[in-house]
Scaffold this motif. Sequence first.
Motif, PDB file in Angstrom:
ATOM      1  N   PHE A  39       0.871  -1.171   0.000  1.00 27.91           N
ATOM      2  CA  PHE A  39       0.000   0.000   0.000  1.00 27.91           C
ATOM      3  C   PHE A  39       0.908   1.222   0.000  1.00 27.91           C
ATOM      4  CE2 PHE A  39      -3.784   2.335   0.629  1.00 27.91           C
ATOM      5  CZ  PHE A  39      -4.855   1.474   0.576  1.00 27.91           C
ATOM      6  N   THR A  40       1.277   1.706  -1.176  1.00 28.66           N
ATOM      7  CA  THR A  40       2.313   2.734  -1.302  1.00 28.66           C
ATOM      8  C   THR A  40       1.790   4.161  -1.184  1.00 28.66           C
ATOM      9  OG1 THR A  40       2.091   2.729  -3.705  1.00 28.66           O
ATOM     10  CG2 THR A  40       3.749   1.257  -2.750  1.00 28.66           C
ATOM     11  N   VAL A  41       0.485   4.355  -1.351  1.00 25.98           N
ATOM     12  CA  VAL A  41      -0.103   5.690  -1.259  1.00 25.98           C
ATOM     13  C   VAL A  41      -1.251   5.630  -0.254  1.00 25.98           C
ATOM     14  CG1 VAL A  41      -1.234   7.570  -2.505  1.00 25.98           C
ATOM     15  CG2 VAL A  41       0.485   6.168  -3.664  1.00 25.98           C
ATOM     16  N   PRO A  42      -1.109   6.314   0.871  1.00 26.13           N
ATOM     17  CA  PRO A  42      -2.180   6.256   1.876  1.00 26.13           C
ATOM     18  C   PRO A  42      -3.446   6.949   1.393  1.00 26.13           C
ATOM     19  CG  PRO A  42      -0.393   7.717   2.606  1.00 26.13           C
ATOM     20  CD  PRO A  42       0.011   7.145   1.281  1.00 26.13           C
ATOM     21  N   VAL A  43      -4.568   6.602   2.008  1.00 25.48           N
ATOM     22  CA  VAL A  43      -5.803   7.326   1.755  1.00 25.48           C
ATOM     23  C   VAL A  43      -5.753   8.613   2.578  1.00 25.48           C
ATOM     24  CG1 VAL A  43      -7.122   5.214   1.269  1.00 25.48           C
ATOM     25  CG2 VAL A  43      -7.113   6.171   3.587  1.00 25.48           C
ATOM     26  N   LEU A  44      -6.599   9.552   2.234  1.00 27.46           N
ATOM     27  CA  LEU A  44      -6.653  10.832   2.934  1.00 27.46           C
ATOM     28  C   LEU A  44      -8.058  11.016   3.494  1.00 27.46           C
ATOM     29  CD1 LEU A  44      -5.266  13.582   3.597  1.00 27.46           C
ATOM     30  CD2 LEU A  44      -6.167  14.402   1.409  1.00 27.46           C
ATOM     31  N   VAL A  45      -8.136  11.268   4.803  1.00 24.38           N
ATOM     32  CA  VAL A  45      -9.426  11.478   5.452  1.00 24.38           C
ATOM     33  C   VAL A  45      -9.394  12.793   6.216  1.00 24.38           C
ATOM     34  CG1 VAL A  45      -9.929   8.998   5.669  1.00 24.38           C
ATOM     35  CG2 VAL A  45      -8.761  10.199   7.538  1.00 24.38           C
ATOM     36  N   ASN A  46     -10.585  13.303   6.539  1.00 19.64           N
ATOM     37  CA  ASN A  46     -10.642  14.495   7.387  1.00 19.64           C
ATOM     38  C   ASN A  46     -10.678  14.065   8.857  1.00 19.64           C
ATOM     39  OD1 ASN A  46     -13.312  13.788   7.985  1.00 19.64           O
ATOM     40  ND2 ASN A  46     -14.209  15.425   6.757  1.00 19.64           N
ATOM     41  N   GLU A  47     -10.853  15.028   9.752  1.00 18.73           N
ATOM     42  CA  GLU A  47     -10.849  14.745  11.193  1.00 18.73           C
ATOM     43  C   GLU A  47     -11.928  13.753  11.615  1.00 18.73           C
ATOM     44  OE1 GLU A  47     -11.051  17.846   9.837  1.00 18.73           O
ATOM     45  OE2 GLU A  47      -9.770  19.250  10.921  1.00 18.73           O
ATOM     46  N   ASP A  48     -13.021  13.701  10.844  1.00 17.97           N
ATOM     47  CA  ASP A  48     -14.128  12.785  11.154  1.00 17.97           C
ATOM     48  C   ASP A  48     -13.983  11.446  10.430  1.00 17.97           C
ATOM     49  OD1 ASP A  48     -15.390  14.771  12.760  1.00 17.97           O
ATOM     50  OD2 ASP A  48     -16.209  15.695  10.931  1.00 17.97           O
ATOM     51  N   HIS A  49     -12.837  11.233   9.806  1.00 19.14           N
ATOM     52  CA  HIS A  49     -12.522  10.015   9.043  1.00 19.14           C
ATOM     53  C   HIS A  49     -13.395   9.846   7.799  1.00 19.14           C
ATOM     54  CE1 HIS A  49     -10.522   8.109  12.825  1.00 19.14           C
ATOM     55  NE2 HIS A  49      -9.827   9.114  12.325  1.00 19.14           N
ATOM     56  N   VAL A  50     -13.878  10.974   7.264  1.00 17.26           N
ATOM     57  CA  VAL A  50     -14.582  10.952   5.980  1.00 17.26           C
ATOM     58  C   VAL A  50     -13.523  11.020   4.892  1.00 17.26           C
ATOM     59  CG1 VAL A  50     -16.210  12.166   4.470  1.00 17.26           C
ATOM     60  CG2 VAL A  50     -16.643  12.033   6.942  1.00 17.26           C
ATOM     61  N   LEU A  51     -13.622  10.136   3.924  1.00 15.45           N
ATOM     62  CA  LEU A  51     -12.624  10.001   2.874  1.00 15.45           C
ATOM     63  C   LEU A  51     -12.583  11.238   1.974  1.00 15.45           C
ATOM     64  CD1 LEU A  51     -10.643   7.756   2.072  1.00 15.45           C
ATOM     65  CD2 LEU A  51     -12.387   6.892   0.521  1.00 15.45           C
ATOM     66  N   LEU A  52     -11.379  11.765   1.775  1.00 17.71           N
ATOM     67  CA  LEU A  52     -11.172  12.888   0.857  1.00 17.71           C
ATOM     68  C   LEU A  52     -10.474  12.431  -0.422  1.00 17.71           C
ATOM     69  CD1 LEU A  52      -9.938  15.619   3.389  1.00 17.71           C
ATOM     70  CD2 LEU A  52     -12.247  15.295   2.469  1.00 17.71           C
ATOM     71  N   ALA A  53      -9.600  11.463  -0.306  1.00 15.35           N
ATOM     72  CA  ALA A  53      -8.870  10.940  -1.474  1.00 15.35           C
ATOM     73  C   ALA A  53      -8.533   9.482  -1.216  1.00 15.35           C
ATOM     74  CB  ALA A  53      -7.600  11.747  -1.707  1.00 15.35           C
ATOM     75  N   GLY A  54      -8.700   8.670  -2.254  1.00 15.99           N
ATOM     76  CA  GLY A  54      -8.352   7.258  -2.133  1.00 15.99           C
ATOM     77  C   GLY A  54      -9.538   6.319  -2.151  1.00 15.99           C
ATOM     78  N   HIS A  55     -10.623   6.738  -2.766  1.00 18.55           N
ATOM     79  CA  HIS A  55     -11.808   5.881  -2.821  1.00 18.55           C
ATOM     80  C   HIS A  55     -11.521   4.555  -3.527  1.00 18.55           C
ATOM     81  CE1 HIS A  55     -13.581   9.777  -1.853  1.00 18.55           C
ATOM     82  NE2 HIS A  55     -14.598   9.108  -1.368  1.00 18.55           N
ATOM     83  N   GLY A  56     -10.772   4.604  -4.612  1.00 21.71           N
ATOM     84  CA  GLY A  56     -10.413   3.372  -5.333  1.00 21.71           C
ATOM     85  C   GLY A  56      -9.512   2.482  -4.500  1.00 21.71           C
TER      86      GLY A  56
END
Length: 162
Positions: A39-56
């Motif tokens: 897993f070379t690129v982490p997902v990005l979430v906000n403070e509430d753990h809502v996904l901002l980037a990395g849905h795929g």
Amino acid sequence: MHPVQSLALAQIKPNPRNARTHSKKQISQIAASIKAFGFTVPVLVNEDHVLLAGHGRLEAARMLGLNDVPAIVSTGLSPAQQRALMLADNKIAANAGWDRERLAAEIPELATLLLLEDLDISLAGFDPAEIDALVADFEDSGDPDDDVDPGLIDQPPVSCSG
């Protein structure tokens, strides 16, 4: 700078505003990449753990049966900034192009190296038809019988009506 941390998949909430789509084929490609390279690129979430980037990547992690993924928790962004970031993350990457000549040279070389490791060039994300078309665009496929005699080039053209 936000550190990478491990988050359980159950903690990450999909973003209802996500405008990017991923086909099952692409999710499978992402899963194959994660399996081969980690897993070379982490997902990005906000403070509430809502996904901002990395849905795929998140869907691929689910497909692989992973329990957690590397994540960056982005803090301090306004809701408008978060929404802009979601779009920018995908759109800016999509704006990039390819040096097709360099790519046409790289893919066959990489395919050979990957075969030595019992890996397939599909890990690079290109379909066989794309690879064939790309390589064909740059290979010298001229037929020697099609070459024009250089002595004829300096001659005046000759043609007749009808």
